[in-house]
Design a protein around this motif. Structure first.
Motif, mmCIF file in Angstrom:
data_model
loop_
_atom_site.group_PDB
_atom_site.id
_atom_site.type_symbol
_atom_site.label_atom_id
_atom_site.label_comp_id
_atom_site.label_asym_id
_atom_site.label_seq_id
_atom_site.Cartn_x
_atom_site.Cartn_y
_atom_site.Cartn_z
ATOM 1 N N ILE A 229 0.832 -1.206 0.000
ATOM 2 C CA ILE A 229 0.000 0.000 0.000
ATOM 3 C C ILE A 229 0.864 1.253 0.000
ATOM 4 C CG2 ILE A 229 -1.620 1.368 1.381
ATOM 5 C CD1 ILE A 229 -2.857 -1.279 2.333
ATOM 6 N N ILE A 230 1.880 1.261 0.843
ATOM 7 C CA ILE A 230 2.755 2.436 0.937
ATOM 8 C C ILE A 230 3.511 2.657 -0.374
ATOM 9 C CG2 ILE A 230 4.804 3.366 2.088
ATOM 10 C CD1 ILE A 230 3.772 1.923 4.647
ATOM 11 N N ALA A 231 4.052 1.578 -0.950
ATOM 12 C CA ALA A 231 4.790 1.710 -2.217
ATOM 13 C C ALA A 231 3.883 2.221 -3.325
ATOM 14 C CB ALA A 231 5.399 0.360 -2.597
ATOM 15 N N MET A 232 2.667 1.682 -3.414
ATOM 16 C CA MET A 232 1.716 2.123 -4.438
ATOM 17 C C MET A 232 1.365 3.598 -4.251
ATOM 18 S SD MET A 232 -2.153 0.773 -5.109
ATOM 19 C CE MET A 232 -2.603 1.360 -3.474
ATOM 20 N N ALA A 233 1.098 3.988 -3.010
ATOM 21 C CA ALA A 233 0.732 5.377 -2.731
ATOM 22 C C ALA A 233 1.865 6.328 -3.094
ATOM 23 C CB ALA A 233 0.361 5.523 -1.261
ATOM 24 N N GLN A 234 3.104 5.927 -2.801
ATOM 25 C CA GLN A 234 4.244 6.765 -3.147
ATOM 26 C C GLN A 234 4.336 6.977 -4.653
ATOM 27 O OE1 GLN A 234 7.320 4.465 -1.222
ATOM 28 N NE2 GLN A 234 7.357 5.786 0.583
ATOM 29 N N ARG A 235 4.115 5.915 -5.416
ATOM 30 C CA ARG A 235 4.168 6.025 -6.878
ATOM 31 C C ARG A 235 3.054 6.920 -7.421
ATOM 32 N NH1 ARG A 235 7.170 2.024 -9.538
ATOM 33 N NH2 ARG A 235 6.634 3.211 -11.426
ATOM 34 N N LEU A 257 9.235 1.809 6.132
ATOM 35 C CA LEU A 257 8.574 1.552 4.851
ATOM 36 C C LEU A 257 8.242 2.829 4.095
ATOM 37 C CD1 LEU A 257 6.126 -1.342 5.859
ATOM 38 C CD2 LEU A 257 8.183 -1.521 4.429
ATOM 39 N N GLY A 258 8.322 3.975 4.788
ATOM 40 C CA GLY A 258 8.066 5.248 4.117
ATOM 41 C C GLY A 258 6.687 5.827 4.363
ATOM 42 N N CYS A 259 5.984 5.326 5.375
ATOM 43 C CA CYS A 259 4.672 5.885 5.714
ATOM 44 C C CYS A 259 4.849 7.334 6.164
ATOM 45 C CB CYS A 259 4.034 5.060 6.822
ATOM 46 S SG CYS A 259 2.359 5.563 7.247
ATOM 47 N N ASP A 260 3.957 8.211 5.727
ATOM 48 C CA ASP A 260 4.103 9.645 5.995
ATOM 49 C C ASP A 260 3.740 10.017 7.423
ATOM 50 O OD1 ASP A 260 4.777 10.470 3.258
ATOM 51 O OD2 ASP A 260 2.728 9.857 2.784
ATOM 52 N N SER A 261 2.589 9.572 7.893
ATOM 53 C CA SER A 261 2.121 10.029 9.192
ATOM 54 C C SER A 261 1.329 8.935 9.897
ATOM 55 C CB SER A 261 1.274 11.294 9.043
ATOM 56 O OG SER A 261 0.226 11.096 8.113
ATOM 57 N N ALA A 262 1.008 9.185 11.173
ATOM 58 C CA ALA A 262 0.428 8.117 11.976
ATOM 59 C C ALA A 262 -0.426 8.677 13.106
ATOM 60 C CB ALA A 262 1.535 7.252 12.563
ATOM 61 N N GLN A 263 -1.344 7.819 13.562
ATOM 62 C CA GLN A 263 -2.126 8.102 14.764
ATOM 63 C C GLN A 263 -2.355 6.790 15.490
ATOM 64 O OE1 GLN A 263 -5.747 9.172 12.181
ATOM 65 N NE2 GLN A 263 -6.739 8.492 14.078
ATOM 66 N N GLY A 264 -2.608 6.865 16.790
ATOM 67 C CA GLY A 264 -2.843 5.661 17.572
ATOM 68 C C GLY A 264 -2.591 5.915 19.037
ATOM 69 N N PHE A 265 -3.002 4.968 19.862
ATOM 70 C CA PHE A 265 -2.896 5.129 21.305
ATOM 71 C C PHE A 265 -1.448 5.274 21.769
ATOM 72 C CE2 PHE A 265 -7.148 3.317 23.063
ATOM 73 C CZ PHE A 265 -7.831 4.236 22.283
ATOM 74 N N LEU A 266 -0.494 4.703 21.032
ATOM 75 C CA LEU A 266 0.910 4.870 21.400
ATOM 76 C C LEU A 266 1.296 6.343 21.384
ATOM 77 C CD1 LEU A 266 3.760 3.620 21.954
ATOM 78 C CD2 LEU A 266 4.107 3.671 19.475
ATOM 79 N N LEU A 267 0.748 7.075 20.438
ATOM 80 C CA LEU A 267 1.109 8.479 20.249
ATOM 81 C C LEU A 267 0.212 9.405 21.071
ATOM 82 C CD1 LEU A 267 1.517 8.152 16.395
ATOM 83 C CD2 LEU A 267 3.363 8.344 18.064
ATOM 84 N N ALA A 268 -1.070 9.190 21.001
ATOM 85 C CA ALA A 268 -2.015 9.997 21.776
ATOM 86 C C ALA A 268 -3.418 9.433 21.599
ATOM 87 C CB ALA A 268 -1.982 11.463 21.338
#
Length: 285
Positions: A229-235, A257-268
């Motif tokens: 998914i990440i590779a396809m999105a980058q292209r 892997l090159g994911c741009d951004s993130a959310q989740g309980f680990l972060l907030a």
């Protein structure tokens, strides 16, 4: 029988009663969902929380996802997984959605006034709001009224929302994107028409579903899906957000892997607006 034994029996009976009452309410809540939602609209039992999204490379706060909650006086906190599908089925989501947009944009205005003038607000859009036909006008009026740039708003839709109303969605997308509002595809990979949707619609970004993120460090299939998914999105030049991050290893792998951004309980965790202001706005002397 000793006093201790009596007290223990009383305590055991109380625990059983509370457990039984909880089970009753859980089973009973679906039967009363219509009344719960009607009362929540009428008595203002809905409220908003906001989950931060961060740049995976720099750790910078990028924006917030707006999430609606319902606090019933009788049933307590009602899960969005329960009340949102019901509200979508009976049409109440249109009225709820109008309130969500106004409240989320009011809170975005407040955050920007507190010094977070470069963040965005991401709001989920329901298929029923497309059918109602006035969501574009409604949102644009709010943006102008509150003096918020269109680029500060991102709309999240599921594949189901697009498939059900493809023609209406395409017209609405073009109108929003012409004004600078971005469109993100939520829960990517969980539907049946993902690749076709990317080709047919001008999607700006994708959210990798939590179900894939959960196993990225344990299951080869989940790792392969996320990396593809990440590779396809980058292209394709699409922005990528990974949701549901709860583990440091998950975040490290997604970053590699090159994911741009993130959310989740680990972060907030999702937070009320007052906590967002306290935790994330610049501290002033």
């Amino acid at each position: 029988m000793s006093i201790t034994d009596v007290k223990k029996q009383d305590l055991d009976a109380l625990i059983v009663a509370k457990h039984t009452d909880h089970m009753f309410k859980q089973a009973d809540i679906s039967h009363y969902m219509g009344e719960i939602i009607s009362e929540a609209i009428r008595e203002k039992h809905f409220y908003m929380v906001y989950q931060p999204q961060f740049d995976l490379g720099t750790g910078k706060l990028l924006g917030f996802e707006a999430l609606v909650r319902c606090q019933s006086p009788e049933f307590g906190l009602v899960s969005p997984a329960d009340f949102i599908p019901f509200a979508e089925a009976n049409g109440d989501i249109v009225e709820i959605g109008r309130w969500i947009f106004r409240q989320a944009l009011l809170d975005l205005k407040h955050l920007r006034q507190q010094g977070l003038d470069d963040i965005y607000m991401s709001v989920n859009l329901s298929p029923a709001q497309f059918v109602a036909g006035d969501v574009f006008e409604q949102v644009m009026v709010l943006l102008m009224e509150l003096d918020i740039p269109a680029s500060a708003l991102k709309l999240e839709l599921t594949e189901t929302a697009l498939i059900r109303n493809a023609d209406v969605a395409a017209r609405t997308f073009r109108a929003f994107q012409d004004e600078g509002v971005q469109i993100w595809l939520d829960d990517f990979g969980t539907g049946f028409a993902s690749i076709n949707l990317l080709r047919e619609f001008k999607i700006d970004g994708l959210k990798i579903d939590k179900s894939f993120v959960d196993g990225i460090h344990r299951k080869d299939d989940d790792f392969t899906i996320c990396s593809a998914i990440i590779a396809m999105a980058q292209r394709l030049g699409l922005h990528i957000v990974a949701e549901g991050i709860e583990d440091e290893i998950q975040m490290q792998i997604l970053g590699q892997l090159g994911c741009d951004s993130a959310q989740g309980f680990l972060l907030a965790k999702p937070q009320p607006i007052a906590e967002c202001i306290a935790n994330w706005t610049p501290k002033r002397n």
